[in-house]
Scaffold this active site. Structure first.
Site, mmCIF file in Angstrom:
data_model
loop_
_atom_site.group_PDB
_atom_site.id
_atom_site.type_symbol
_atom_site.label_atom_id
_atom_site.label_comp_id
_atom_site.label_asym_id
_atom_site.label_seq_id
_atom_site.Cartn_x
_atom_site.Cartn_y
_atom_site.Cartn_z
ATOM 1 C CG ASP A 1 40.633 45.439 47.014
ATOM 2 O OD1 ASP A 1 41.667 46.117 46.828
ATOM 3 O OD2 ASP A 1 39.783 45.228 46.118
ATOM 4 C CG HIS B 1 37.985 50.019 40.910
ATOM 5 N ND1 HIS B 1 38.197 50.987 41.843
ATOM 6 C CD2 HIS B 1 38.906 49.057 41.154
ATOM 7 C CE1 HIS B 1 39.197 50.623 42.637
ATOM 8 N NE2 HIS B 1 39.650 49.460 42.236
ATOM 9 C CG ASP C 1 35.650 42.252 42.046
ATOM 10 O OD1 ASP C 1 35.195 41.105 42.049
ATOM 11 O OD2 ASP C 1 35.088 43.203 42.620
ATOM 12 C CB SER D 1 35.713 45.124 49.093
ATOM 13 O OG SER D 1 34.425 44.522 49.160
ATOM 14 C CG ASN E 1 44.024 44.667 42.995
ATOM 15 O OD1 ASN E 1 45.089 44.097 43.211
ATOM 16 N ND2 ASN E 1 43.448 45.469 43.863
HETATM 17 O O1 TD4 Z 1 40.365 46.637 43.995
HETATM 18 N N1 TD4 Z 1 39.686 46.026 43.002
HETATM 19 C C1 TD4 Z 1 38.461 45.294 43.361
HETATM 20 C C2 TD4 Z 1 37.418 46.239 43.843
HETATM 21 C C3 TD4 Z 1 36.324 45.497 44.593
HETATM 22 C C4 TD4 Z 1 35.188 46.402 45.011
HETATM 23 O O2 TD4 Z 1 34.360 45.656 45.858
HETATM 24 P P1 TD4 Z 1 33.025 46.308 46.464
HETATM 25 O O3 TD4 Z 1 32.006 46.402 45.357
HETATM 26 O O4 TD4 Z 1 32.632 45.356 47.546
HETATM 27 O O5 TD4 Z 1 33.427 47.665 47.034
HETATM 28 C C5 TD4 Z 1 40.139 46.155 41.722
HETATM 29 O O6 TD4 Z 1 41.081 46.919 41.471
HETATM 30 C C6 TD4 Z 1 39.476 45.315 40.634
HETATM 31 O O7 TD4 Z 1 39.449 45.960 39.386
HETATM 32 P P2 TD4 Z 1 38.449 45.452 38.211
HETATM 33 O O8 TD4 Z 1 39.096 45.908 36.938
HETATM 34 O O9 TD4 Z 1 38.367 43.985 38.290
HETATM 35 O O10 TD4 Z 1 37.128 46.128 38.434
HETATM 36 ZN ZN ZN Z 2 40.965 48.450 43.406
#
Ligand code: TD4
Ligand code: ZN
Ligand code: CA
Length: 305
Positions: A82, A178, A253, A50, A251
């Site tokens: 991302d 998210h 995270d 990100s 995705n």
């Molecule tokens: O796009 N993502 C990941 C988002 C990452 C955000 O990072 P920062 O805190 O550095 O901004 C997703 O779609 C992941 O989805 P999830 O269900 O795993 O939350």
């Molecule tokens: Zn996302």
């Protein structure tokens, strides 16, 4: 093997009816866990940063670690930005060796989203970098029709968006969100929308907010003191259905964060005498690797490298 483009990985997944995980990382430990899982599963993977990750770790550190892990693993890994929102960060990623960028204009009115996405696609494609766009809003849907329509991706708009922007993949909204608290009550997802959008666009589709918040991970966190009550993720069966409908990039995270942190809590409580970071981080990396391997099998990317 050197980093490959998102398009190379995702077009193959599109034709093969499976999905590839896009796993976020902000440090060496999580990156190594993902690359290790890819090697053991013989799976492609997108490794995603990100804008916040770039701010935290530095773009050059992230790119050189990603290249080193791609070489060492021998697997097709794509280094992906991302949720790119800052024009300058996106350009920096293209210049510094990212092989895919997302331009997230989903908060903009449609015409503006199309304009900025088209511009980024032209620049990125000239540099041999793939582009993901986003249409629709990532937010849990309430059970009433008017709010659903303002959030979910409209198939006709998706068709126009893809034709006019030239993106290589499209993130759509079907009701996921998210983070660890995706649903207030039972999960509500609009799975049939995936196939409708696929029919009109034919390109790889992307599901954000796809973490499942596995019960054992949640339990371990709670047991060792994490305040994670009320966490709820996307049911695995829904994920599998979404992939059947045409999702090719998933995705993840939150599941990796929760896995790392719950394991760290456990190890710290079991080894309070330790003054060695490696004692603490190694089990965390192992646990993250296992979760990533599990996702790869679930999504159907194992053995596809
Ligand atoms: O796009 N993502 C990941 C988002 C990452 C955000 O990072 P920062 O805190 O550095 O901004 C997703 O779609 C992941 O989805 P999830 O269900 O795993 O939350
Ligand atoms: Zn996302
Ligand atoms: Ca967005």
């Amino acid at each position: 093997m050197s980093l490959v483009t998102g398009k190379e990985i995702l077009d193959k997944a599109n034709h093969g009816y499976y999905a590839v995980g896009a796993f976020n990382f902000v440090n060496m430990e999580v990156l190594k866990a993902i690359a290790g899982a890819a090697a053991e599963e013989k799976s492609p993977a997108l490794i995603a940063c990100s804008e916040g990750a770039i701010k935290y770790a530095g773009i050059k550190n992230l790119v050189s670690m990603a290249k080193a892990e791609a070489d060492a693993s021998g697997m097709p890994l794509c280094l992906h930005l991302d949720h790119g929102k800052d024009f300058n960060v996106i350009i920096q990623c293209i210049r510094n060796g990212f092989t895919s960028v997302m331009i997230d204009g989903s908060h903009l009115p449609l015409e503006e989203n199309i304009a900025i996405t088209k511009k980024i696609a032209e620049i990125a494609h000239a540099a041999g970098v793939s582009v993901e766009g986003e249409l629709g809003k990532l937010s849990g849907i309430e059970d009433n029709v008017s709010s659903r329509e303002s959030i979910l991706t409209d198939p006709a708009e998706a068709e126009r968006f893809v034709a006019e922007t030239g993106v290589d993949s499209l993130a759509i909204a079907i009701g996921t969100a998210h983070g660890p608290k995706k649903f207030k009550g039972e999960p509500i997802l609009e799975i049939p929308l995936v196939a409708e959008i696929k029919k009109r666009t034919s390109i790889p589709l992307v599901l954000h907010g796809a973490s499942s918040v596995p019960a054992d991970v949640l339990e371990k966190g709670l047991k060792y003191g994490a305040k994670w009550e009320g966490s709820k993720g996307v049911p695995e069966a829904s994920l599998v259905e979404a992939v059947k409908g045409g999702i090719n990039k998933v995705n993840v995270d939150t599941d990796l964060r929760m896995t790392f942190i719950s394991t760290l809590r456990q190890v710290m409580s079991e080894k309070p005498e330790s003054v060695d970071l490696r004692d603490l981080f190694k089990p965390c990396m192992g646990a993250v690797k296992d979760v990533v391997r599990y996702k790869m099998r679930l999504l159907g990317s194992s053995g596809k490298a």
